[in-house]
Write a protein that holds these residues in place. Structure first.
Motif, PDB file in Angstrom:
ATOM      1  N   ILE A  47      41.013  34.143  39.510  1.00 25.88           N
ATOM      2  CA  ILE A  47      40.926  35.896  40.260  1.00 25.88           C
ATOM      3  C   ILE A  47      39.212  35.575  40.863  1.00 25.88           C
ATOM      4  CG2 ILE A  47      40.304  38.210  39.776  1.00 25.88           C
ATOM      5  CD1 ILE A  47      43.043  37.516  37.741  1.00 25.88           C
ATOM      6  N   GLU A  48      38.253  34.933  40.263  1.00 26.27           N
ATOM      7  CA  GLU A  48      37.201  35.230  40.619  1.00 26.27           C
ATOM      8  C   GLU A  48      36.694  34.761  41.907  1.00 26.27           C
ATOM      9  OE1 GLU A  48      34.282  34.419  37.335  1.00 26.27           O
ATOM     10  OE2 GLU A  48      32.481  34.200  38.355  1.00 26.27           O
ATOM     11  N   PHE A  49      37.723  34.104  42.032  1.00 23.40           N
ATOM     12  CA  PHE A  49      37.227  33.034  43.174  1.00 23.40           C
ATOM     13  C   PHE A  49      37.777  33.492  44.384  1.00 23.40           C
ATOM     14  CE2 PHE A  49      38.465  29.701  46.119  1.00 23.40           C
ATOM     15  CZ  PHE A  49      36.941  29.238  46.168  1.00 23.40           C
ATOM     16  N   VAL A  50      38.848  34.158  44.085  1.00 21.37           N
ATOM     17  CA  VAL A  50      39.940  34.725  45.327  1.00 21.37           C
ATOM     18  C   VAL A  50      39.011  36.121  45.643  1.00 21.37           C
ATOM     19  CG1 VAL A  50      41.920  36.238  45.983  1.00 21.37           C
ATOM     20  CG2 VAL A  50      42.076  33.987  44.963  1.00 21.37           C
ATOM     21  N   ALA A  51      38.346  36.913  45.039  1.00 22.71           N
ATOM     22  CA  ALA A  51      37.491  38.085  45.127  1.00 22.71           C
ATOM     23  C   ALA A  51      36.476  37.555  45.580  1.00 22.71           C
ATOM     24  CB  ALA A  51      36.854  38.568  43.679  1.00 22.71           C
ATOM     25  N   ALA A  52      35.565  36.384  45.267  1.00 24.61           N
ATOM     26  CA  ALA A  52      34.682  35.978  46.337  1.00 24.61           C
ATOM     27  C   ALA A  52      34.820  35.064  47.595  1.00 24.61           C
ATOM     28  CB  ALA A  52      33.961  34.342  45.293  1.00 24.61           C
ATOM     29  N   VAL A  53      36.291  34.916  47.141  1.00 25.07           N
ATOM     30  CA  VAL A  53      36.299  33.884  49.245  1.00 25.07           C
ATOM     31  C   VAL A  53      36.431  35.713  49.619  1.00 25.07           C
ATOM     32  CG1 VAL A  53      38.997  33.616  50.094  1.00 25.07           C
ATOM     33  CG2 VAL A  53      37.755  32.081  48.481  1.00 25.07           C
ATOM     34  N   TRP A  54      37.407  36.162  49.322  1.00 27.96           N
ATOM     35  CA  TRP A  54      37.743  37.907  49.793  1.00 27.96           C
ATOM     36  C   TRP A  54      36.262  38.655  49.917  1.00 27.96           C
ATOM     37  CZ3 TRP A  54      42.445  40.445  47.354  1.00 27.96           C
ATOM     38  CH2 TRP A  54      43.274  39.962  47.546  1.00 27.96           C
ATOM     39  N   MET A 138      47.739  43.477  59.771  1.00 29.24           N
ATOM     40  CA  MET A 138      48.904  44.401  59.418  1.00 29.24           C
ATOM     41  C   MET A 138      47.764  45.938  59.678  1.00 29.24           C
ATOM     42  SD  MET A 138      51.624  43.665  59.773  1.00 29.24           S
ATOM     43  CE  MET A 138      53.061  45.578  58.875  1.00 29.24           C
ATOM     44  N   ALA A 139      46.958  46.176  58.943  1.00 29.47           N
ATOM     45  CA  ALA A 139      45.879  47.375  58.865  1.00 29.47           C
ATOM     46  C   ALA A 139      46.177  47.895  57.532  1.00 29.47           C
ATOM     47  CB  ALA A 139      46.009  47.903  59.963  1.00 29.47           C
ATOM     48  N   VAL A 140      46.445  46.905  56.227  1.00 28.14           N
ATOM     49  CA  VAL A 140      46.588  47.800  54.760  1.00 28.14           C
ATOM     50  C   VAL A 140      45.315  47.075  54.137  1.00 28.14           C
ATOM     51  CG1 VAL A 140      48.701  47.860  55.152  1.00 28.14           C
ATOM     52  CG2 VAL A 140      47.993  45.389  54.680  1.00 28.14           C
ATOM     53  N   GLU A 141      45.193  47.627  53.210  1.00 26.04           N
ATOM     54  CA  GLU A 141      44.312  47.308  52.149  1.00 26.04           C
ATOM     55  C   GLU A 141      45.217  45.550  51.652  1.00 26.04           C
ATOM     56  OE1 GLU A 141      41.809  47.881  50.999  1.00 26.04           O
ATOM     57  OE2 GLU A 141      41.614  50.108  52.201  1.00 26.04           O
ATOM     58  N   ARG A 142      44.527  44.910  50.683  1.00 19.86           N
ATOM     59  CA  ARG A 142      44.638  43.082  50.669  1.00 19.86           C
ATOM     60  C   ARG A 142      44.964  44.434  48.724  1.00 19.86           C
ATOM     61  NH1 ARG A 142      39.326  41.240  52.033  1.00 19.86           N
ATOM     62  NH2 ARG A 142      38.695  42.596  49.747  1.00 19.86           N
ATOM     63  N   PRO A 143      46.464  43.186  48.846  1.00 14.30           N
ATOM     64  CA  PRO A 143      46.480  43.700  47.455  1.00 14.30           C
ATOM     65  C   PRO A 143      45.818  43.780  45.914  1.00 14.30           C
ATOM     66  CG  PRO A 143      48.534  41.525  48.441  1.00 14.30           C
ATOM     67  CD  PRO A 143      47.544  41.635  49.232  1.00 14.30           C
ATOM     68  N   PRO A 144      46.200  44.418  45.143  1.00 11.37           N
ATOM     69  CA  PRO A 144      44.930  44.575  43.988  1.00 11.37           C
ATOM     70  C   PRO A 144      45.307  43.595  43.110  1.00 11.37           C
ATOM     71  CG  PRO A 144      46.320  46.516  43.752  1.00 11.37           C
ATOM     72  CD  PRO A 144      46.603  45.885  45.363  1.00 11.37           C
ATOM     73  N   LEU A 145      44.393  42.859  42.833  1.00  8.54           N
ATOM     74  CA  LEU A 145      45.283  41.369  41.607  1.00  8.54           C
ATOM     75  C   LEU A 145      45.557  41.694  39.947  1.00  8.54           C
ATOM     76  CD1 LEU A 145      43.217  38.309  43.077  1.00  8.54           C
ATOM     77  CD2 LEU A 145      45.190  38.948  42.879  1.00  8.54           C
ATOM     78  N   PRO A 146      46.586  41.743  39.531  1.00  5.34           N
ATOM     79  CA  PRO A 146      46.575  42.709  37.769  1.00  5.34           C
ATOM     80  C   PRO A 146      45.173  41.215  37.095  1.00  5.34           C
ATOM     81  CG  PRO A 146      48.802  41.576  39.134  1.00  5.34           C
ATOM     82  CD  PRO A 146      47.355  41.152  39.919  1.00  5.34           C
ATOM     83  N   ASP A 147      45.057  41.664  36.323  1.00  6.12           N
ATOM     84  CA  ASP A 147      44.705  40.552  34.782  1.00  6.12           C
ATOM     85  C   ASP A 147      45.028  39.872  34.887  1.00  6.12           C
ATOM     86  OD1 ASP A 147      43.189  43.404  34.650  1.00  6.12           O
ATOM     87  OD2 ASP A 147      44.079  44.037  33.065  1.00  6.12           O
ATOM     88  N   ALA A 148      43.990  38.640  34.261  1.00  3.00           N
ATOM     89  CA  ALA A 148      44.263  37.411  34.232  1.00  3.00           C
ATOM     90  C   ALA A 148      45.788  37.108  33.319  1.00  3.00           C
ATOM     91  CB  ALA A 148      43.508  36.024  34.039  1.00  3.00           C
ATOM     92  N   LEU A 149      46.839  36.026  33.486  1.00  2.22           N
ATOM     93  CA  LEU A 149      47.605  35.934  31.952  1.00  2.22           C
ATOM     94  C   LEU A 149      46.985  34.997  31.298  1.00  2.22           C
ATOM     95  CD1 LEU A 149      50.819  35.471  34.697  1.00  2.22           C
ATOM     96  CD2 LEU A 149      49.364  37.069  33.019  1.00  2.22           C
ATOM     97  N   PRO A 150      47.486  35.129  30.153  1.00  2.00           N
ATOM     98  CA  PRO A 150      46.470  34.399  28.856  1.00  2.00           C
ATOM     99  C   PRO A 150      46.899  32.833  29.299  1.00  2.00           C
ATOM    100  CG  PRO A 150      48.227  35.215  27.857  1.00  2.00           C
ATOM    101  CD  PRO A 150      48.253  35.979  29.386  1.00  2.00           C
ATOM    102  N   GLY A 151      45.787  31.686  29.208  1.00  2.00           N
ATOM    103  CA  GLY A 151      46.291  30.232  29.132  1.00  2.00           C
ATOM    104  C   GLY A 151      45.198  29.210  29.206  1.00  2.00           C
TER     105      GLY A 151
END
Lengths: 238, 111
Positions: A47-54, A138-151
């Motif tokens: 999730i942190e990596f995707v946020a950094a890309v965005w 599409m001129a929309v917001e990117r999908p918000p990312l849910p909390d990480a799944l454990p593991g």
């Protein structure tokens, strides 16, 4: 608690024009895949990596290719990912066409990982860029990312061999398929995710030979014009 | 792929459209190129205008389909450039005219 379905509905439910069920399903699956443990990185790290890309794609004062965000003091504190992973996110997001084999080799050393862990980051950067590009169009917001799944990451890699057509190692026999296809062999789950997305956003792999292909409104040649323009703007030789 | 897919329907494409000029002899090509340009530039007003023009010309579903293709090639370019993807030598020779036309050999990503 936000779910992948909520995430996609929140973002694409605002679109002014229809979004195909194939794209909705593929991007929902992508959200689920991002928040899940990968082979080499945890859900929080992915999730942190995707946020950094965005964040890199949103950067209104982008750094030049030769300046890493960690060197410019742009990597936030309190992170799960090592700083070199943030540098890779930025380079792949903003300056992918400037990547060289020497840069790749240095990235492995800086990250202190084997090639499959780097390949997982490439898959994440690529798919995050896809979702960004689609949402922007599409001129929309990117999908918000849910909390990480454990593991924990499973740290499983298939048998890999050096390739002539890629810097990264691939499953044997090397170079029997297109280089862009064998590129992600090291991370099978992310490989499957990429080709699921490609089938929804563009066309299924088995239809690639059909130059007269058409699934919806756009004919193959119209899609290829879009593809050519994007690739040229990105200065992607391939 | 643009050349091959256009030839498949006996309507040869003008590849110069990939540089942002003209319609490429592709139906609604001008609207598609304008939409790509606006999206890649991130100019929201221009994106909305380009969406409307494309939808008017080709139908509302064309906007979502074109945006999906944009997303796809934002993805494929990162995969290719992040993993050092190359063409086999034979395929490279077959692309000589396109490489010259667009100056592709001058790209850092030329491998």
């Amino acid at each position: 608690m936000l779910t992948p379905t909520d995430s996609i509905q929140t973002a694409y439910g605002q679109a002014r024009f229809p979004v195909s069920a194939l794209v909705l399903d593929a991007h929902r699956a992508w959200v689920r895949r991002v928040i899940s443990p990968g082979s080499w990185w945890s859900g929080n790290q992915r999730i942190e990596f995707v946020a950094a890309v965005w964040a890199a794609l949103d950067d209104v004062e982008p750094l030049p290719a030769w300046v890493a965000p960690s060197a410019a003091g742009r990597v936030p504190a309190g992170r799960d990912l090592p700083a070199p992973a943030h540098d890779i996110a930025y380079r792949l997001a903003r300056h992918a066409a400037t990547c060289t084999e020497a840069w790749y080799a240095a990235a492995l050393i800086a990250l202190d990982v084997e090639p499959p862990a780097y390949v997982e980051l490439v898959a994440l950067a690529a798919t995050a860029a896809a979702v960004h590009g689609f949402a922007r169009g599409m001129a929309v917001e990117r999908p918000p990312l849910p909390d990480a799944l454990p593991g924990d990451p499973d740290r499983l890699a298939p048998e890999l061999v050096p390739a002539t057509l890629n810097w990264v190692p691939v499953r044997p026999p090397a170079d029997q398929r297109a280089s862009v296809v064998q590129a992600l062999h090291a991370v099978p789950d992310d490989f499957d995710m990429v080709w699921t997305m490609a089938a929804a956003q563009y066309m299924p792999d088995h239809e690639m030979v059909n130059m007269d292909w058409q699934r919806g409104i756009l004919h193959r040649r119209q899609m290829e014009l879009v593809a050519a323009r994007v690739s040229l703007l990105r200065e992607c030789f391939f | 792929m643009l050349r091959a897919s256009a030839n498949a329907v006996q309507q040869p494409a003008d590849l110069a459209a990939a540089t942002g000029h003209g319609d490429g002899n592709v139906p609604h090509g001008d609207h598609l190129v304008t939409f790509v340009n606006a999206t890649m530039a991130g100019d929201r007003r221009a994106i909305l205008d380009a969406q409307d023009a494309l939808a008017m010309a080709a139908g509302p579903a064309a906007v979502g389909e074109a945006a999906a293709v944009i997303g796809n090639f934002e993805m494929m370019t990162r995969i290719a450039d992040g993993t050092g993807a190359r063409f086999p030598d034979g395929a490279l020779r077959g692309l000589a005219d396109i490489r010259d036309q667009f100056g592709l050999d001058g790209f850092v990503s030329a491998r």
